[in-house]
Design an enzyme around this catalytic site. Structure first.
Site, PDB file in Angstrom:
ATOM      1  N   LYS A   9      63.286   1.070  46.412  1.00 12.30           N
ATOM      2  CA  LYS A   9      64.621   0.987  47.021  1.00 12.30           C
ATOM      3  C   LYS A   9      65.681   1.668  46.154  1.00 12.30           C
ATOM      4  O   LYS A   9      65.440   1.958  44.970  1.00 12.30           O
ATOM      5  CB  LYS A   9      64.958  -0.491  47.260  1.00 12.30           C
ATOM      6  N   TYR A  49      64.062  -1.755  60.085  1.00 13.40           N
ATOM      7  CA  TYR A  49      64.296  -3.192  59.893  1.00 13.40           C
ATOM      8  C   TYR A  49      64.665  -3.901  61.202  1.00 13.40           C
ATOM      9  O   TYR A  49      65.283  -4.967  61.169  1.00 13.40           O
ATOM     10  CB  TYR A  49      65.381  -3.407  58.842  1.00 13.40           C
ATOM     11  N   ASN A 112      66.407  -5.659  45.660  1.00 11.15           N
ATOM     12  CA  ASN A 112      65.168  -6.196  45.086  1.00 11.15           C
ATOM     13  C   ASN A 112      64.071  -5.150  44.849  1.00 11.15           C
ATOM     14  O   ASN A 112      62.887  -5.455  44.909  1.00 11.15           O
ATOM     15  CB  ASN A 112      64.661  -7.394  45.911  1.00 11.15           C
ATOM     16  N   HIS A 115      60.092  -2.600  48.702  1.00  7.06           N
ATOM     17  CA  HIS A 115      59.657  -3.193  49.964  1.00  7.06           C
ATOM     18  C   HIS A 115      58.144  -3.036  50.067  1.00  7.06           C
ATOM     19  O   HIS A 115      57.593  -2.040  49.606  1.00  7.06           O
ATOM     20  CB  HIS A 115      60.319  -2.458  51.143  1.00  7.06           C
ATOM     21  N   GLU A 126      54.570   0.809  60.005  1.00 10.16           N
ATOM     22  CA  GLU A 126      55.466   1.378  58.988  1.00 10.16           C
ATOM     23  C   GLU A 126      54.934   2.718  58.474  1.00 10.16           C
ATOM     24  O   GLU A 126      55.711   3.640  58.222  1.00 10.16           O
ATOM     25  CB  GLU A 126      55.656   0.381  57.847  1.00 10.16           C
TER      26      GLU A 126
HETATM   27  P1  CMP Z   1      62.172  -6.359  52.324  1.00  3.60           P
HETATM   28  O1  CMP Z   1      60.787  -6.677  51.857  1.00  3.60           O
HETATM   29  O2  CMP Z   1      62.584  -4.953  52.224  1.00  3.60           O
HETATM   30  O3  CMP Z   1      62.394  -6.866  53.828  1.00  3.60           O
HETATM   31  C1  CMP Z   1      63.630  -7.323  54.333  1.00  3.60           C
HETATM   32  C2  CMP Z   1      64.680  -7.358  53.277  1.00  3.60           C
HETATM   33  O4  CMP Z   1      65.864  -8.036  53.585  1.00  3.60           O
HETATM   34  C3  CMP Z   1      64.143  -8.061  52.066  1.00  3.60           C
HETATM   35  O5  CMP Z   1      63.186  -7.239  51.433  1.00  3.60           O
HETATM   36  C4  CMP Z   1      65.416  -8.340  51.260  1.00  3.60           C
HETATM   37  O6  CMP Z   1      65.701  -7.341  50.324  1.00  3.60           O
HETATM   38  C5  CMP Z   1      66.497  -8.288  52.323  1.00  3.60           C
HETATM   39  N1  CMP Z   1      67.250  -9.520  52.344  1.00  3.60           N
HETATM   40  C6  CMP Z   1      68.559  -9.609  52.102  1.00  3.60           C
HETATM   41  N2  CMP Z   1      68.973 -10.879  52.209  1.00  3.60           N
HETATM   42  C7  CMP Z   1      67.900 -11.615  52.523  1.00  3.60           C
HETATM   43  C8  CMP Z   1      67.683 -13.000  52.785  1.00  3.60           C
HETATM   44  N3  CMP Z   1      68.676 -13.891  52.737  1.00  3.60           N
HETATM   45  N4  CMP Z   1      66.436 -13.408  53.085  1.00  3.60           N
HETATM   46  C9  CMP Z   1      65.413 -12.505  53.164  1.00  3.60           C
HETATM   47  N5  CMP Z   1      65.560 -11.192  52.939  1.00  3.60           N
HETATM   48  C10 CMP Z   1      66.793 -10.754  52.625  1.00  3.60           C
END
Ligand code: CMP
Length: 135
Positions: A9, A49, A112, A115, A126
């Site tokens: 990311k 998403y 974070n 993904h 995906e």
């Molecule tokens: P990812 O695995 O990319 O899939 C969805 C993303 O939403 C997740 O990682 C997080 O980075 C993001 N995200 C942001 N806020 C939240 C939340 N409250 N709960 C879960 N995912 C979140």
């Protein structure tokens, strides 16, 4: 062998962690099938998403994911989806196991670092989204 999709990311790209993360994935036994360095636009991030459309974090998530370049990776390994999810750790780095990619490099639940596909079915979709030739 099975396949999964990872996205390094914008936060981790900006922090120059691409090399460390790809190195870790190779050490974990993943083979890199395809890679794409790109900056997502709003419609690509929105489609990727779409499953989170109704969630309160959907708009901030799109904004973050389009804020800078990402590295998209198609990966192959035995039990690829489950293994990658173990290696990256929990969504929130505060809850991620020590040594996981998110524990090491993520800043927050929103920023974070990486993904990973959450099922074989999602992985197929995906991978087809970013690498139609692999589908
Ligand atoms: P990812 O695995 O990319 O899939 C969805 C993303 O939403 C997740 O990682 C997080 O980075 C993001 N995200 C942001 N806020 C939240 C939340 N409250 N709960 C879960 N995912 C979140």
């Amino acid at each position: 062998m099975s396949k999964t999709l990872a996205i390094i990311k914008p936060d981790a790209v900006e922090a120059r962690k691409i090399g460390l993360i790809v190195n870790r994935l190779e050490e974990e036994g993943f083979r890199l099938l395809a890679a794409k360095h790109t900056q997502l636009d709003d419609s690509e991030a929105g489609e990727f998403y779409a499953v989170h459309l109704e969630r309160p974090f959907y708009e901030p998530l799109k904004k973050f994911m389009t804020s800078g370049p990402v590295l998209v990776l198609a990966l192959e390994r035995e039990d690829a989806v489950a293994h990658l999810r173990r290696v990256i750790g929990a969504t929130d780095p505060a809850e991620a196991e020590p040594g996981t990619i998110r524990a090491l490099y993520a800043e927050s639940k929103e920023r974070n670092a990486i993904h990973a596909s959450d099922s074989d079915e999602t992985a197929k979709q995906e991978i087809a989204f970013f690498f139609p030739a692999l589908a």
